[in-house]
Design an enzyme around this catalytic site. Structure first.
Site, PDB file in Angstrom:
ATOM      1  NE  ARG A   9      41.730 -17.751  43.257  1.00 34.69           N
ATOM      2  CZ  ARG A   9      43.218 -17.369  43.368  1.00 34.69           C
ATOM      3  NH1 ARG A   9      43.885 -17.417  44.310  1.00 34.69           N
ATOM      4  NH2 ARG A   9      43.523 -17.113  42.067  1.00 34.69           N
TER       5      ARG A   9
ATOM      6  NE  ARG B 100      49.304 -15.310  41.505  1.00 36.97           N
ATOM      7  CZ  ARG B 100      48.037 -15.686  41.121  1.00 36.97           C
ATOM      8  NH1 ARG B 100      47.927 -15.809  39.720  1.00 36.97           N
ATOM      9  NH2 ARG B 100      46.927 -15.686  41.830  1.00 36.97           N
TER      10      ARG B 100
ATOM     11  CE  LYS C 101      42.402 -17.777  34.493  1.00 39.57           C
ATOM     12  NZ  LYS C 101      42.859 -18.780  35.651  1.00 39.57           N
TER      13      LYS C 101
ATOM     14  NE  ARG D 269      45.466 -12.729  42.570  1.00 41.52           N
ATOM     15  CZ  ARG D 269      45.205 -13.175  41.467  1.00 41.52           C
ATOM     16  NH1 ARG D 269      45.602 -13.008  40.243  1.00 41.52           N
ATOM     17  NH2 ARG D 269      43.939 -14.012  41.424  1.00 41.52           N
TER      18      ARG D 269
ATOM     19  NE  ARG E  42      36.752 -16.672  37.728  1.00 43.10           N
ATOM     20  CZ  ARG E  42      38.016 -16.189  37.723  1.00 43.10           C
ATOM     21  NH1 ARG E  42      38.561 -15.640  36.480  1.00 43.10           N
ATOM     22  NH2 ARG E  42      38.679 -16.458  38.610  1.00 43.10           N
TER      23      ARG E  42
HETATM   24  P1  AP5 Z   1      49.202 -17.001  36.477  1.00 43.50           P
HETATM   25  O1  AP5 Z   1      49.586 -16.809  34.901  1.00 43.50           O
HETATM   26  O2  AP5 Z   1      49.109 -16.148  37.019  1.00 43.50           O
HETATM   27  O3  AP5 Z   1      47.712 -17.845  36.384  1.00 43.50           O
HETATM   28  P2  AP5 Z   1      46.330 -17.476  36.291  1.00 43.50           P
HETATM   29  O4  AP5 Z   1      45.668 -18.630  35.712  1.00 43.50           O
HETATM   30  O5  AP5 Z   1      46.186 -16.097  35.484  1.00 43.50           O
HETATM   31  O6  AP5 Z   1      45.763 -17.551  37.860  1.00 43.50           O
HETATM   32  P3  AP5 Z   1      44.947 -16.409  38.483  1.00 43.50           P
HETATM   33  O7  AP5 Z   1      44.965 -16.739  39.970  1.00 43.50           O
HETATM   34  O8  AP5 Z   1      45.184 -14.985  38.197  1.00 43.50           O
HETATM   35  O9  AP5 Z   1      43.479 -17.042  38.077  1.00 43.50           O
HETATM   36  P4  AP5 Z   1      42.190 -16.573  38.748  1.00 43.50           P
HETATM   37  O10 AP5 Z   1      41.369 -17.011  37.464  1.00 43.50           O
HETATM   38  O11 AP5 Z   1      41.947 -17.467  39.934  1.00 43.50           O
HETATM   39  O12 AP5 Z   1      42.078 -15.144  38.994  1.00 43.50           O
HETATM   40  P5  AP5 Z   1      41.566 -13.774  38.618  1.00 43.50           P
HETATM   41  O13 AP5 Z   1      42.561 -12.671  38.835  1.00 43.50           O
HETATM   42  O14 AP5 Z   1      40.935 -13.828  37.249  1.00 43.50           O
HETATM   43  O15 AP5 Z   1      50.153 -18.237  36.940  1.00 43.50           O
HETATM   44  C1  AP5 Z   1      50.071 -18.607  38.540  1.00 43.50           C
HETATM   45  C2  AP5 Z   1      51.645 -18.793  38.998  1.00 43.50           C
HETATM   46  O16 AP5 Z   1      51.900 -20.037  38.033  1.00 43.50           O
HETATM   47  C3  AP5 Z   1      52.531 -17.584  38.748  1.00 43.50           C
HETATM   48  O17 AP5 Z   1      53.274 -17.639  39.855  1.00 43.50           O
HETATM   49  C4  AP5 Z   1      53.522 -18.295  37.601  1.00 43.50           C
HETATM   50  O18 AP5 Z   1      54.397 -17.650  37.511  1.00 43.50           O
HETATM   51  C5  AP5 Z   1      53.302 -19.746  37.514  1.00 43.50           C
HETATM   52  N1  AP5 Z   1      53.121 -20.427  36.189  1.00 43.50           N
HETATM   53  C6  AP5 Z   1      52.287 -20.089  35.202  1.00 43.50           C
HETATM   54  N2  AP5 Z   1      52.632 -21.034  34.153  1.00 43.50           N
HETATM   55  C7  AP5 Z   1      53.478 -22.087  34.631  1.00 43.50           C
HETATM   56  C8  AP5 Z   1      53.812 -23.159  33.981  1.00 43.50           C
HETATM   57  N3  AP5 Z   1      53.714 -23.358  33.006  1.00 43.50           N
HETATM   58  N4  AP5 Z   1      54.913 -23.844  34.915  1.00 43.50           N
HETATM   59  C9  AP5 Z   1      55.168 -23.290  36.146  1.00 43.50           C
HETATM   60  N5  AP5 Z   1      54.620 -22.302  36.791  1.00 43.50           N
HETATM   61  C10 AP5 Z   1      53.951 -21.493  36.012  1.00 43.50           C
HETATM   62  O19 AP5 Z   1      40.371 -13.651  39.520  1.00 43.50           O
HETATM   63  C11 AP5 Z   1      40.505 -13.374  40.833  1.00 43.50           C
HETATM   64  C12 AP5 Z   1      39.011 -12.968  41.443  1.00 43.50           C
HETATM   65  O20 AP5 Z   1      38.393 -12.034  40.802  1.00 43.50           O
HETATM   66  C13 AP5 Z   1      38.127 -14.357  41.496  1.00 43.50           C
HETATM   67  O21 AP5 Z   1      38.312 -14.974  42.601  1.00 43.50           O
HETATM   68  C14 AP5 Z   1      36.736 -13.615  41.425  1.00 43.50           C
HETATM   69  O22 AP5 Z   1      36.187 -13.177  42.651  1.00 43.50           O
HETATM   70  C15 AP5 Z   1      36.820 -12.256  40.834  1.00 43.50           C
HETATM   71  N6  AP5 Z   1      36.707 -12.688  39.519  1.00 43.50           N
HETATM   72  C16 AP5 Z   1      37.625 -12.287  38.193  1.00 43.50           C
HETATM   73  N7  AP5 Z   1      36.957 -12.612  37.109  1.00 43.50           N
HETATM   74  C17 AP5 Z   1      35.703 -12.942  37.135  1.00 43.50           C
HETATM   75  C18 AP5 Z   1      34.536 -13.205  36.525  1.00 43.50           C
HETATM   76  N8  AP5 Z   1      34.624 -13.551  35.159  1.00 43.50           N
HETATM   77  N9  AP5 Z   1      33.353 -13.382  37.387  1.00 43.50           N
HETATM   78  C19 AP5 Z   1      33.271 -13.347  38.676  1.00 43.50           C
HETATM   79  N10 AP5 Z   1      34.244 -12.896  39.411  1.00 43.50           N
HETATM   80  C20 AP5 Z   1      35.251 -12.935  38.689  1.00 43.50           C
HETATM   81 MG    MG Z   2      45.624 -14.185  36.264  1.00 39.12          MG
END
Ligand code: AP5
Ligand code: MG
Length: 214
Positions: free
Chosen positions: A171, A127, A13, A160, A88
């Site tokens: 997660r 990552r 994402k 992270r 989410r």
């Molecule tokens: P990356 O682009 O970083 O993936 P991502 O989908 O953004 O993954 P996140 O870990 O950020 O998602 P998340 O939803 O768990 O975390 P968030 O920060 O929102 O890519 C991942 C890796 O893959 C990288 O190394 C990249 O280089 C590689 N990659 C990407 N595309 C690729 C491809 N096509 N091929 C190969 N490699 C690739 O949330 C964190 C925490 O915050 C949650 O657990 C929760 O506690 C809280 N939180 C956040 N939002 C909410 C909400 N709306 N409600 C409640 N709690 C929330």
């Molecule tokens: Mg992200």
């Protein structure tokens, strides 16, 4: 244009959000990045979110909705926004619709990036992120030119805390239980577009662009 990127942790994402915002001139609003910035700033919200994030479970809906609406409302007069990691839960999706409706705004596309659990686990455990400009790397799939250092600003890259294997497992469980139903919510409203996120980042970007334009 207003867009939501849905998908499991590690689906890409954040990676795709940066590209889509460049192409369509959108404001990137990542709930995870905003929460991490609040933690870094030692704000009350950051303190409240900390324990949930470290355990890989969701921060309560009311805190998230208030936080995201504050950022969304700042997009007034702009060319649109891209929401990454929000909504989410179905409660967040309903709350967002209601609040956008009050302003006469709407979502134009909700893009669900699908990737298998085994693949996202590989992606998260490799990552690395730049703490200064947020650029995302992977040690195998998109490595920086010099190991451990951001190509753009030279800052030392960090991992992270919630990318530890046991937290990644939690997660994913949280995603399947609480976020997958959000897809049905948007499917019923006719805005859901599905993209296969299993290809390279360039391939996924091409597919995402295409579904946003239709
Ligand atoms: P990356 O682009 O970083 O993936 P991502 O989908 O953004 O993954 P996140 O870990 O950020 O998602 P998340 O939803 O768990 O975390 P968030 O920060 O929102 O890519 C991942 C890796 O893959 C990288 O190394 C990249 O280089 C590689 N990659 C990407 N595309 C690729 C491809 N096509 N091929 C190969 N490699 C690739 O949330 C964190 C925490 O915050 C949650 O657990 C929760 O506690 C809280 N939180 C956040 N939002 C909410 C909400 N709306 N409600 C409640 N709690 C929330
Ligand atoms: Mg992200």
């Amino acid at each position: 244009m207003n867009v939501v990127l849905l998908g499991p942790p590690g689906a890409g994402k954040g990676t795709q959000a940066v590209r889509m915002c460049e192409v369509f001139g959108l404001k990137h609003l990542s709930s995870g990045d905003i929460l991490r910035a609040e933690r870094k700033a030692h704000s009350e919200l950051g303190r409240q979110a900390q324990d949930y994030m470290d355990r890989g479970v969701l921060v309560p809906d009311d805190l998230i909705l208030a936080m995201m609406m504050e950022h969304i409302s700042r997009c007034e007069g702009g060319t649109g926004f891209l929401l990454d990691g929000f909504p989410r839960t179905v409660v967040q999706a309903r709350g967002l619709d209601e609040r956008l409706g009050e302003r006469g705004w709407k979502l134009d596309a909700v893009v669900d990036i699908t990737v298998a659990d085994e693949e996202v686990t590989k992606r998260l455990t490799g990552r690395w992120t730049c703490p200064k400009d947020g650029r995302i790397y992977h040690e195998l799939f998109s490595a920086p030119a010099k190991a451990g250092v951001c190509d753009d600003c030279g800052e030392a890259l960090t991992r992270r805390k919630d990318d530890e294997p046991d937290v990644v497992g939690q997660r994913l469980r949280t995603y399947h239980a609480e976020t997958e139903p959000v897809k049905t919510y948007y499917e019923d409203r006719g805005v859901l577009r599905t993209v296969d996120g299993g290809g390279t980042a360039d391939e996924v970007a091409a597919l995402t662009k295409e579904v946003c334009r239709t």
